[in-house]
Design a protein around this motif. Sequence first.
Motif, PDB file in Angstrom:
ATOM      1  N   ALA A  29       0.735  -1.110   0.010  1.00 23.53           N
ATOM      2  CA  ALA A  29      -0.413   0.285  -0.089  1.00 23.53           C
ATOM      3  C   ALA A  29       0.727   1.820   0.088  1.00 23.53           C
ATOM      4  CB  ALA A  29      -0.938  -0.135   0.996  1.00 23.53           C
ATOM      5  N   GLU A  30       2.116   1.030   0.899  1.00 26.51           N
ATOM      6  CA  GLU A  30       2.736   2.068   0.680  1.00 26.51           C
ATOM      7  C   GLU A  30       3.680   2.261  -0.399  1.00 26.51           C
ATOM      8  OE1 GLU A  30       5.244   2.496   4.240  1.00 26.51           O
ATOM      9  OE2 GLU A  30       6.248   3.949   4.138  1.00 26.51           O
ATOM     10  N   LEU A  31       4.078   1.382  -1.232  1.00 24.34           N
ATOM     11  CA  LEU A  31       4.825   1.479  -2.550  1.00 24.34           C
ATOM     12  C   LEU A  31       4.299   1.345  -3.164  1.00 24.34           C
ATOM     13  CD1 LEU A  31       7.773   0.649  -2.396  1.00 24.34           C
ATOM     14  CD2 LEU A  31       6.954  -1.222  -3.301  1.00 24.34           C
ATOM     15  N   ARG A  32       2.921   1.405  -3.050  1.00 22.47           N
ATOM     16  CA  ARG A  32       2.129   1.630  -4.396  1.00 22.47           C
ATOM     17  C   ARG A  32       1.911   3.625  -4.546  1.00 22.47           C
ATOM     18  NH1 ARG A  32      -1.594  -2.216  -6.561  1.00 22.47           N
ATOM     19  NH2 ARG A  32      -3.110  -0.719  -7.728  1.00 22.47           N
ATOM     20  N   ARG A  33       2.149   3.769  -3.392  1.00 16.42           N
ATOM     21  CA  ARG A  33       2.158   5.479  -3.216  1.00 16.42           C
ATOM     22  C   ARG A  33       2.866   6.300  -4.305  1.00 16.42           C
ATOM     23  NH1 ARG A  33      -1.114   4.832   1.005  1.00 16.42           N
ATOM     24  NH2 ARG A  33       0.718   4.854   2.474  1.00 16.42           N
ATOM     25  N   LEU A  34       4.590   5.675  -3.968  1.00 18.57           N
ATOM     26  CA  LEU A  34       5.761   6.278  -4.690  1.00 18.57           C
ATOM     27  C   LEU A  34       5.502   5.225  -5.751  1.00 18.57           C
ATOM     28  CD1 LEU A  34       7.143   4.732  -1.152  1.00 18.57           C
ATOM     29  CD2 LEU A  34       6.879   7.097  -1.861  1.00 18.57           C
ATOM     30  N   VAL A  35       5.688   4.392  -6.115  1.00 22.43           N
ATOM     31  CA  VAL A  35       6.375   4.125  -7.690  1.00 22.43           C
ATOM     32  C   VAL A  35       5.249   4.777  -8.383  1.00 22.43           C
ATOM     33  CG1 VAL A  35       6.483   1.930  -8.766  1.00 22.43           C
ATOM     34  CG2 VAL A  35       7.218   2.219  -7.052  1.00 22.43           C
ATOM     35  N   GLY A  36       5.806   4.814  -9.701  1.00 24.04           N
ATOM     36  CA  GLY A  36       5.649   4.890 -11.362  1.00 24.04           C
ATOM     37  C   GLY A  36       5.358   4.026 -12.046  1.00 24.04           C
ATOM     38  N   PRO A  37       4.417   4.613 -12.864  1.00 19.76           N
ATOM     39  CA  PRO A  37       4.032   3.688 -13.922  1.00 19.76           C
ATOM     40  C   PRO A  37       5.107   3.555 -15.347  1.00 19.76           C
ATOM     41  CG  PRO A  37       2.584   5.005 -14.017  1.00 19.76           C
ATOM     42  CD  PRO A  37       3.027   5.480 -13.198  1.00 19.76           C
ATOM     43  N   GLU A  38       5.931   2.599 -15.532  1.00 15.64           N
ATOM     44  CA  GLU A  38       6.851   2.620 -15.710  1.00 15.64           C
ATOM     45  C   GLU A  38       8.640   2.749 -14.806  1.00 15.64           C
ATOM     46  OE1 GLU A  38       7.424   1.801 -19.041  1.00 15.64           O
ATOM     47  OE2 GLU A  38       4.817   1.166 -18.901  1.00 15.64           O
ATOM     48  N   ASP A  39       8.500   2.878 -13.904  1.00 11.00           N
ATOM     49  CA  ASP A  39       9.428   2.897 -12.863  1.00 11.00           C
ATOM     50  C   ASP A  39       9.804   1.752 -12.806  1.00 11.00           C
ATOM     51  OD1 ASP A  39       9.115   4.987 -12.904  1.00 11.00           O
ATOM     52  OD2 ASP A  39       8.650   4.736 -10.248  1.00 11.00           O
ATOM     53  N   ILE A  40      10.932   0.659 -12.707  1.00 11.28           N
ATOM     54  CA  ILE A  40      11.545  -0.437 -12.593  1.00 11.28           C
ATOM     55  C   ILE A  40      11.811  -0.715 -10.858  1.00 11.28           C
ATOM     56  CG2 ILE A  40      13.594  -1.691 -12.397  1.00 11.28           C
ATOM     57  CD1 ILE A  40      13.588   0.003 -15.588  1.00 11.28           C
ATOM     58  N   VAL A  41      11.436  -1.959 -10.583  1.00 11.15           N
ATOM     59  CA  VAL A  41      11.619  -2.032  -9.263  1.00 11.15           C
ATOM     60  C   VAL A  41      12.211  -3.739  -8.922  1.00 11.15           C
ATOM     61  CG1 VAL A  41      10.346  -2.475  -7.075  1.00 11.15           C
ATOM     62  CG2 VAL A  41       9.028  -1.297  -8.933  1.00 11.15           C
ATOM     63  N   LEU A  42      13.015  -2.906  -8.270  1.00 12.11           N
ATOM     64  CA  LEU A  42      14.182  -4.753  -8.023  1.00 12.11           C
ATOM     65  C   LEU A  42      13.713  -4.779  -6.544  1.00 12.11           C
ATOM     66  CD1 LEU A  42      16.937  -3.548 -10.137  1.00 12.11           C
ATOM     67  CD2 LEU A  42      17.041  -5.807  -9.548  1.00 12.11           C
ATOM     68  N   LEU A  43      13.576  -6.736  -6.677  1.00 12.27           N
ATOM     69  CA  LEU A  43      12.995  -6.937  -5.203  1.00 12.27           C
ATOM     70  C   LEU A  43      14.309  -7.844  -5.423  1.00 12.27           C
ATOM     71  CD1 LEU A  43       8.821  -7.592  -6.031  1.00 12.27           C
ATOM     72  CD2 LEU A  43      10.031  -6.137  -4.415  1.00 12.27           C
ATOM     73  N   HIS A  44      14.636  -8.223  -3.243  1.00 12.95           N
ATOM     74  CA  HIS A  44      15.603  -8.424  -2.940  1.00 12.95           C
ATOM     75  C   HIS A  44      15.097  -9.492  -1.959  1.00 12.95           C
ATOM     76  CE1 HIS A  44      18.600  -6.526  -5.461  1.00 12.95           C
ATOM     77  NE2 HIS A  44      17.755  -5.071  -4.901  1.00 12.95           N
ATOM     78  N   ASP A  45      15.064 -10.241  -2.721  1.00 15.70           N
ATOM     79  CA  ASP A  45      15.609 -12.576  -1.965  1.00 15.70           C
ATOM     80  C   ASP A  45      14.360 -11.808  -1.087  1.00 15.70           C
ATOM     81  OD1 ASP A  45      18.035 -12.721  -2.033  1.00 15.70           O
ATOM     82  OD2 ASP A  45      18.417 -11.826  -0.338  1.00 15.70           O
TER      83      ASP A  45
END
Length: 475
Positions: free
Chosen positions: A121-137
């Motif tokens: 919920a928190e992250l969706r407020r920050l991340v824009g469409p077309e952004d790249i997210v790397l999730l670690h582990d």
Amino acid sequence: MQHVDVHPISLDRLASLLAPVRALHLAMAAERARIDFSGRVMWHVNATAKGGGVAEMLTTLLAYGRGAGVDTRWLALDGTPEFFTITKRLHNNLHGYPGDGGPLGDAERSIFEEVSAANLAELRRLVGPEDIVLLHDPQPAGLLSGLQDAGAHVVWRCHIGCDTSNEMTQQAWLFLRPYLDVAEGFIFSRKSYCPDWVPMERMRVIPPSIDPFSTKNSDLAPHRVRAVLHRAGLVTADTSPPGDLSFIRRDGTVGLVREHPHLILNGNPPPPLEARLVVQVSRWDRLKDMVGVLRGFAEHLGEMPDDTHLMLVGPAGEGVTDDPEGAEVLSECEAEWWRLPEAARKRCHLVRLPMDDVDENAHLVNAIQRQARVVVQKSLAEGFGLTVTEAMWKARPVIASAVGGICDQITDGQDGLLLDDPQDVDAFAKHLADLLPDDRQCAAMGSAARAHVQDRFIGDLHLIQFGELLSAFSA
Ligand code: UDP
């Protein structure tokens, strides 16, 4: 979630160590990344801001990424103790071990998903469409599909694994696969860590790397090493050795090593400045087998030179936030230490390094690794041991288990020694007893080790591979 701030560092710093052709490749990759990621943010999400290899490596990747002009940001997720118990179980299982032996069923899934939903919920407020997210582990795996639904491109990077799958790894994949299946990309540190359900065209192998200029790895003259260790109470000397106690923080400011009266546990007197030091630096994690190192060293003390001391070094206090077993494992080491004969106890030192100041911590690790005659990493499993590469960069001969990524890091007999069976304390002690008195062999292995790291693990190749993978999403 915690925003982790990392100061940008120019790629010129890294390029100064490279041959011209390699430096040119790096500059071209940076140019390409600036174009491809213009107007987009590259997010990294992991479980902890400090302690452990992932946090260490993110610090480097972010610093150089930002220095190259790419908007790169780092968030550490929030979790409950129950959540981190489950993710630690997943961690152990992916390494092929049962860990606490607990289940990964519906109850665990619901705790995992509850924490994931709150972070999402928190992250969706920050991340824009077309952004790249790397999730670690495994910890942020539950955020993946929600972020993709929001239009982001998501890659899952796995820093752990073992070469042959077993019941444990299968249990972990059964739990994780539903969250990961839809990832646009997967990164593993070795090909053998990749489960067979991951489509090969979405998978890359990228080994981790170190920053040769970081506070942890930058050159430190021997007189400074001695002064730092003395100041921190980690060695004894008749008079305090002269030397600069300052270090450069990651934000560019200058810090000063503090006095630390109780870093060595149980009031054990520190080793003399001139002692031959054997060192293992690790989180207090059973898979690092600190207890095995202690036992192997103590049982064979008579075969080592008389001035040899062992230092087992790990984080103090709450340690690493996503690692709930730390306190328990440290207690096991302490119990083992008390079981040793008194003469052996005097030669074995359990060291807890403060984590309140990560830059001072890094500087102390730097000094300890440099003071070591031999560095050991007797892990039972290891995705890729940053501590091994850190020590090799410092031209230390390393004795390490032939497990996981360590097999890519050390060429046995050339730039280090591999231990075929990590449980074999006798073979471990024999390696130590052979190497410790042999100054020529130590020096030869140390310089080969540094050359190997310079060739493969100082970060430029890592950054280039990383840029290539992520550019694939910009087409
Ligand atoms: N480390 C540290 N202080 C400690 C113990 C470990 O800074 O007290 C660092 C160590 O120098 C290395 C990282 O934590 O950079 C551990 O990474 P590695 O890949 O060896 O193991 P992991 O903890 O990721 O399993």
